[in-house]
Write an enzyme that holds these catalytic residues in place. Structure first.
Site, short mmCIF file in Angstrom:
data_model
loop_
_atom_site.label_atom_id
_atom_site.label_comp_id
_atom_site.label_asym_id
_atom_site.label_seq_id
_atom_site.Cartn_x
_atom_site.Cartn_y
_atom_site.Cartn_z
N ALA A 124 0.83 -1.21 0.00
CA ALA A 124 0.00 0.00 0.00
C ALA A 124 0.86 1.25 0.00
O ALA A 124 1.83 1.35 0.76
CB ALA A 124 -0.92 0.02 1.22
N ASP A 125 0.52 2.19 -0.87
CA ASP A 125 1.10 3.53 -0.82
C ASP A 125 0.75 4.16 0.53
O ASP A 125 -0.36 3.98 1.03
CB ASP A 125 0.49 4.40 -1.92
N LYS A 126 1.70 4.87 1.09
CA LYS A 126 1.42 5.55 2.36
C LYS A 126 0.46 6.72 2.14
O LYS A 126 -0.59 6.81 2.78
CB LYS A 126 2.71 6.06 2.99
N LYS B 82 8.41 -0.16 -7.62
CA LYS B 82 7.28 -0.92 -7.08
C LYS B 82 7.00 -2.17 -7.91
O LYS B 82 6.61 -3.21 -7.38
CB LYS B 82 6.04 -0.03 -7.02
N THR C 230 -1.61 -1.02 -4.28
CA THR C 230 -2.31 0.24 -4.48
C THR C 230 -1.37 1.24 -5.13
O THR C 230 -0.14 1.18 -4.92
CB THR C 230 -2.83 0.83 -3.15
#
Length: 812
Positions: A314-316, A539, A556
């Site tokens: 997940a992207d922060k 990523k 994400t």
């Protein structure tokens, strides 16, 4: 000049502005845009769909339909008109029900597609706003940046873009576009940004049709492979039994036309008639439910793979945090103030891009009245991972100023900061980062003077209040969270500790560790809870490494550089503010911020998995029951104990109920699912053989106790197979004892209606099936209930429990 005859390949952008009566600084007024939209129509091409009657006619074409049609034709030739009318009625009814369910699913998909349409940043009434691309009209001034689909034919007013035109020309290389260049609908902006005027929309674009962002992808699903495997074995089993029956019949002197109809029905019973409708309805209902909870499914395999997913990257920003950066202070250099830092940072920002960092600077600067209307931007270079900075050249009255914001090391090098001073700045920045601040350097130069470092700006993005709870809930479902962020390691560590993700390492460290242990091919997942200083293009490699270790990965993302990772992941999830390219690459698009809807996606995927497992066990066990019952009874008695029309009616009535499984109440499992079907096949075979023995025992009792004649044995056999089928659905839908959960109301209604119809056939007869005395029907029902909900249910629960234990032991 007519709209249709325009050829925007030779005309300058300002010529278009004048001809279209627009204004590059103010755009169109809302009233004028509405009037043009009414005249020109929406910026889209109507989707062509086949005629409903043609789609209905296709329901009479296919393996199942052919078998029923052949049975009807044979019945006509053999003058068995009752069988013929039953076959035709079932054929028509099945086609109508399937057509109606398909229409329902198509409406659901269309509703989802409407929510996934492109948006555009457009200048109206001197204000930049986000508007659905279908509402664009000729003369609109729009802003483009990397990651955007070009929503209409455009003429570039300013800026520089690199554009992917492969959808139009087939040319794989990007094309550079500068002022006055024309850009066609269907292209993709891969780098840069600029402002353009719309010169053609909808069917009048060069592309000739609207860009379809959400293609109706039809990948081969894991489920399809599993079902194909099961059905192939069912055909082999039934085929062997049918061949045995035909051979014995011919040896006993029976005519082929007496054996062929029942043989065809037995083969038809192995065809998964109800599965396409059940699965389509289940997916449509699930997708609509997910849409209400903030997750739009654009590819069917996403829900299936969500059941297997065991890692979510997940992207922060915007996913685990609020994505609402706030300017919270600064560390100015000697001779400068906090206002200087804030003002320069705001000058190096562009509101049209809606970038969170730019908006944070602009909000704070306007609140302190540090920027006014006398500022004119001459050029703007957006942030890119290669340059690590944003740069603008502006005029403020007679002065020209160069304003830059970006990474500290990058700007310190540009400004010629001494190594000792640079080390001191890095130490101060690290101290702030450890407290959770995002630190950006700000630099400026007056006219031709050298660049000077103004100071460090401190920005903070608070975590969402529910993020930690949701991460814990995902863990409880067996899904490990991996936080990926471009932030420096100290910032990432501060955020990770608050979210219960303590083990954060640099992305470069992961790469080095992997190179050292490449020979061992170890699993990288346990090494980290998150990666800091991740470049977007890295990523993709992270996802690939995790998949190489045997994980099913969700990802994400929001940017154009995230698209490869989103496409590579089994479950690619574009967040709510993602670029159009990211949405196009993803299989799920979130409409709400945060990860709550991802949890719903996982649960929905596992619910669909449970329903398909129920179907597999039920279909295989009942195929063994029906085919074995007919063939063994024939071999023992020398006659068919049930007619072809009775078998067809049985198949249809039970498949009708199995469609209702798509709406059944299901308890999702607490760990990722897998498609290891061998244990399921073992369970199905044992249950099928068990029901077969019980049904044959009931037939033997009926033959001796009730003296069944040729007419009533048909009804007796029909009711035996029918009530075993209904009870097995009720038992198999629950993995434990059948009483542990109640079926959904639609399934309950379907089972009740079917049971009433089955009882009515027994009491009043139908066609060749003659009425049975009430006590015989009651005896059949009682016998089946006792066998199904004691012996069979206990056997099912025991075998599935043992299978789960074996799977857990192997995983451990």
């Amino acid at each position: 000049m007519s709209q249709a005859s325009r050829t925007p390949s030779t005309k300058a952008a300002l010529d278009w502005i004048r001809e279209l009566g627009s204004n590059p600084d103010a755009g169109l007024t809302s009233a004028e845009a509405a009037a043009r939209l009414a005249r020109q129509g929406p910026n889209e091409v109507a989707e062509e769909r086949g005629h409903p009657l043609l789609r209905l006619a296709k329901k009479f074409w296919g393996l199942s339909a052919w078998m029923i049609e052949l049975i009807a034709a044979l019945s006509l030739v053999l003058h068995k008109y009752a069988d013929m009318w039953v076959a035709l009625a079932l054929l028509v009814l099945n086609a109508i029900l399937s057509f109606l369910q398909e229409q329902r699913a198509s409406s659901a998909v269309a509703a989802l597609r409407r929510q996934l349409r492109v948006s555009a940043r457009v200048l109206r009434d001197r204000v930049w706003r986000t508007t659905p691309a279908r509402e664009l009209v000729d003369g609109d001034v729009v802003r483009l940046r990397a990651g955007d689909f070009v929503p209409a034919d455009l003429a570039l007013l300013d800026g520089m873009l690199r554009v992917d035109q492969s959808a139009l020309t087939g040319e794989s290389r990007d094309v550079e576009k500068r002022g006055d260049a024309q850009i066609h609908s269907g292209s993709i902006v891969v780098h840069g940004e600029g402002t353009a005027v719309v010169v053609g929309t909808g069917a009048r674009t060069y592309f000739g049709r609207a860009t379809h962002l959400v293609e109706s992808a039809h990948p081969k699903l894991h489920i399809e492979g599993v079902i194909s495997h099961v059905v192939r074995w069912m055909f082999i089993i039934v085929g062997v039994l049918v061949c045995l029956t035909v051979a014995v019949s011919l040896l006993q002197g029976l005519r082929l036309d007496e054996v062929l109809p029942i043989s065809l029905v037995l083969l038809m019973s192995a065809v998964p008639v109800a599965l396409p409708v059940m699965f389509t309805v289940s997916m449509a209902i699930g997708s609509m439910e997910l849409a209400k909870r903030g997750a739009l499914v654009s590819r069917l395999n996403a829900v299936e793979d969500a059941a297997d997913m065991d890692i979510l990257c997940a992207d922060k920003t915007g996913t685990l945090t609020l994505n609402q950066l706030t300017f919270t202070g600064s560390l100015p250099q000697a001779g400068f103030t906090e206002e200087d830092v804030l003002q320069i940072g705001a000058l190096a920002s562009n509101e049209a891009n809606e970038d969170p960092i730019d908006l944070a600077f602009l909000r704070a600067a306007r609140a302190r009245k540090l920027i006014g209307a006398n500022i004119r931007t001459l050029s703007f270079v957006p942030f890119s991972p290669e340059t690590r900075r944003t740069e603008a050249v502006v005029e403020i009255g007679p002065r020209r100023r160069r304003a830059i914001k970006g990474a500290l090391l990058t700007l310190a090098e540009l400004a010629g900061i001494e190594p000792a001073v640079r080390a001191e700045l890095e130490a101060r920045a690290d101290e702030q980062a450890r407290q959770g601040a995002r630190v950006l350097a700000v630099a400026a130069a007056e006219n031709e003077a050298p660049l000077r470092l103004i100071g460090l700006a401190l920005l903070r993005d608070a975590t969402r209040p529910d993020s930690k709870q949701l991460i814990d809930e995902l863990r409880g479902l067996g899904v490990a969270m991996k936080m990926l962020t471009g932030d420096a390691l100290p910032v990432a560590l501060a955020i990770g500790r608050g979210l219960g993700l303590p083990t954060i390492i640099r992305a470069s460290d992961l790469g080095a560790a992997e190179k050292e242990r490449a020979a061992s091919a170890g699993d990288p997942a346990p090494q980290f809870d998150g990666l800091a200083e991740v470049f977007p293009e890295e990523k993709f490699e992270v996802v690939r490494r995790l998949q190489g270790a045997g994980h099913v990965v969700g990802m994400t993302g929001d940017g154009v550089n995230d698209a490869p990772a989103l496409r590579q992941a089994e479950v690619g999830i574009a967040v709510s503010d993602a670029t159009d390219v990211a949405k196009g690459a993803a299989s799920v698009v979130l409409t709400t911020e945060g990860i709550a809807s991802i949890i719903e996606l996982v649960k929905m995927g596992r619910a669909v998995h449970q329903r398909v497992v129920t179907w597999i066990i039920n279909k295989l066990s009942r195929t063994i029951l029906k085919s074995g019952y007919v063939v063994i009874a024939f071999l023992v008695t020398g006659r068919f104990v049930i007619s072809a029309s009775g078998m067809m009616l049985l198949v249809f009535m039970t498949d009708f109920v199995k469609v209702a499984l798509s709406t059944d109440r299901v308890q999702p499992s607490r760990k990722p699912e897998s498609w290891n079907i061998r244990p399921l096949v073992h369970v199905a075979i044992v249950l099928g053989v068990l029901m077969l023995l019980e049904a044959l025992g009931l037939l033997a009792i009926g033959w001796r106790r009730f003296g069944l004649d040729e007419n009533r044995v048909n009804t007796f056999a029909f009711q035996t197979l029918f009530f075993f089928a209904l009870c097995s659905i009720l038992s198999i839908r629950e993995r434990g004892p059948f009483w542990r959960s109640r079926p959904g109301w639609i399934l309950s209604a379907a089972l009740s209606a079917d049971a009433v119809a089955g009882l009515a056939i027994g009491l009043f007869g139908l066609g060749e099936m003659r009425p049975l005395p009430l006590e015989q029907t009651a005896f059949i029902v009682g016998y089946v209930l006792v066998c199904s909900f004691t012996i069979n249910d206990f056997t099912k629960a025991y075998m599935l429990r043992r299978s789960r234990r074996a799977t857990t032991t192997n995983d451990g």
